[in-house]
Scaffold this active site. Sequence first.
Site, PDB file in Angstrom:
ATOM      1  CG  ASP A   1      -1.794   1.173   1.329  1.00  0.00           C
ATOM      2  OD1 ASP A   1      -1.373   2.288   0.918  1.00  0.00           O
ATOM      3  OD2 ASP A   1      -2.927   1.014   1.783  1.00  0.00           O
ATOM      4  CG  HIS A   2       1.273   4.428  -3.074  1.00  0.00           C
ATOM      5  ND1 HIS A   2       0.015   4.122  -3.498  1.00  0.00           N
ATOM      6  CD2 HIS A   2       1.358   5.769  -3.140  1.00  0.00           C
ATOM      7  CE1 HIS A   2      -0.636   5.226  -3.797  1.00  0.00           C
ATOM      8  NE2 HIS A   2       0.164   6.254  -3.586  1.00  0.00           N
TER       9      HIS A   2
ATOM     10  CG  HIS B   1      -4.218   4.460  -0.352  1.00  0.00           C
ATOM     11  ND1 HIS B   1      -3.258   3.485  -0.430  1.00  0.00           N
ATOM     12  CD2 HIS B   1      -4.509   4.802  -1.633  1.00  0.00           C
ATOM     13  CE1 HIS B   1      -2.981   3.258  -1.710  1.00  0.00           C
ATOM     14  NE2 HIS B   1      -3.720   4.035  -2.448  1.00  0.00           N
TER      15      HIS B   1
HETATM   16  C1  BG6 Z   1      -3.915   4.839  -6.008  1.00  0.00           C
HETATM   17  C2  BG6 Z   1      -5.331   4.921  -6.535  1.00  0.00           C
HETATM   18  O1  BG6 Z   1      -3.771   3.715  -5.179  1.00  0.00           O
HETATM   19  O2  BG6 Z   1      -3.627   6.014  -5.264  1.00  0.00           O
HETATM   20  C3  BG6 Z   1      -5.513   6.161  -7.377  1.00  0.00           C
HETATM   21  O3  BG6 Z   1      -5.624   3.762  -7.295  1.00  0.00           O
HETATM   22  C4  BG6 Z   1      -5.090   7.391  -6.626  1.00  0.00           C
HETATM   23  O4  BG6 Z   1      -6.877   6.287  -7.800  1.00  0.00           O
HETATM   24  C5  BG6 Z   1      -3.688   7.210  -6.023  1.00  0.00           C
HETATM   25  O5  BG6 Z   1      -5.088   8.491  -7.530  1.00  0.00           O
HETATM   26  C6  BG6 Z   1      -3.326   8.358  -5.100  1.00  0.00           C
HETATM   27  O6  BG6 Z   1      -1.984   8.246  -4.731  1.00  0.00           O
HETATM   28  P1  BG6 Z   1      -1.122   9.535  -4.335  1.00  0.00           P
HETATM   29  O7  BG6 Z   1       0.185   8.993  -3.887  1.00  0.00           O
HETATM   30  O8  BG6 Z   1      -1.058  10.394  -5.564  1.00  0.00           O
HETATM   31  O9  BG6 Z   1      -1.892  10.211  -3.239  1.00  0.00           O
END
Ligand code: BG6
Length: 504
Positions: A196-197, A259
């Site tokens: 989960d980044h 997230h």
């Molecule tokens: C991804 C989603 O996991 O996270 C996207 O699939 C979203 O829809 C993105 O735009 C948001 O990531 P960040 O790092 O730009 O907040």
Amino acid sequence: MSANPLREGMRMSLVPGPGALVIFGASGDLSHRKLIPALYNLALRNLLPSSFQLVGVARTDYGGDDGYRAEVRKAIEQYSRTLPINETVFETFAQQTRYVSGSFDDEKLYEQLKKVLAEGDKSHGTAGNATFYLATPPTLFPLIATKLGEHGLSRSRAAVRRVVIEKPFGRDAASAAALDTVVRGAFKERQVFRIDHYLGKETVQNILVLRFANGIFEPVWNRNFIDHVQITVAESIGVEGRGRFYEEAGAMRDIIQNHLLQVLSFVAMEPPGSFDVESVRNERAKVLAALRPLTPNDVVRGQYDAGFGGGVAVPAYRDEDGVATDSMTETYVAARLSIDNWRWAETPFYIRTGKRLPKRVTEVAIQFKRVPHLPFSYAAAEQLEPNVLVLRIQPNEGIALRFGTKVPSSRTQIRTVNMDFDYDTAFAQAPAEAYETLLADAMRGDATNFIRIDMVEDAWRVVDPVLSAWTHEGGAPHPYAAGTWGPDAADDLLAREGRRWRRP
Ligand code: BG6
């Protein structure tokens, strides 16, 4: 990096040991936008294994290794956070890159992959170690995991094999458990890294440092002092050509289940005894286990209509490519969560996420209770707001504390002001991309910031009742104009408890 005096004395991350990284879905969007640029930046920072090989695997025929290397270069040129390309670093990186093309259900692809990995062991000293990254559409995860097992790639007596699996892990608790059974047919839990980044973001990781390395916050970090918590993940973009994917996901599966609940687990967890992998994950898992499952009454869903984004007219969600004209998919969710434990009983956690909101901002706002008695006149304190600690996850990463102060004058007049900490100013360096941190962690075998299966299942348990009600009981998302802060019903969710959303 060492040239930056503000970072002097800081401990640098450990470099992973020898090994290959194999990306399934190497021709896809995630690979181009995030994974390749992250690997190149790790190379630039000397954080890739010294004995390294990158193997791209996908159906697209790029005409062999050199064709793929050209594609890799294009991805870096377009998406790297550092440019222009450092030619010396890129040259080495390109030499370490190979490509295997074919269909994921074709046995020959896995035999070819085996051969390429064995060649890498000889030419690049990767010592048989490999991390497989599944960056394909989720429907392919079971197939690829099974084939890796059948072809003897998932385990090795002498070497380390791991698998990184992208989100979403399943569509609900039952499908997540079913997927896990398939994955565990090939890999042991300790080999599985569910990514989960958000957990790789510096500012999310800093929540733990703020809470547990400082004496002043923890004593007030509970129901006695905190009125409520708001967590916002707002995006100004729409679905960006991912309409087909998003129709299947919606905001609940795309952001809330993973997230947002993961960020919440950092905010609400108990102090771990130590920072070893399982101590930290156990405490985060306990928060998810203590979350009360949502009911439709706790949730507001919305879908963006036509409106404005960045000053230009933008279409309604239903007019985006790949989206049904009568789509019921939610692009916005606001919810009220309860954590059933001693620390947080009766302290609501309000969460919200949406696409096509006025700006991109992710923040955690801890709102403290008001003073029990205010010894100032109403007129003096008219503009006094409750204390809020704001953790700015992105952009303008930092932390702000809002408190009341006397306006300089002969009268007593109180106004709320900000005390601000800003990463850029303090460290003179933008934080690394989350994928850089997590790719290096996975290659090192550090699972602290990855998600254990019990956490995945508990997160689904929280959102499943609402997803199921939406499917079976009908109803429709509230429309909101693109470029606004979501439907009015989201304001009512807080107003009925005498509260309101912060304007980030
Ligand atoms: C991804 C989603 O996991 O996270 C996207 O699939 C979203 O829809 C993105 O735009 C948001 O990531 P960040 O790092 O730009 O907040």
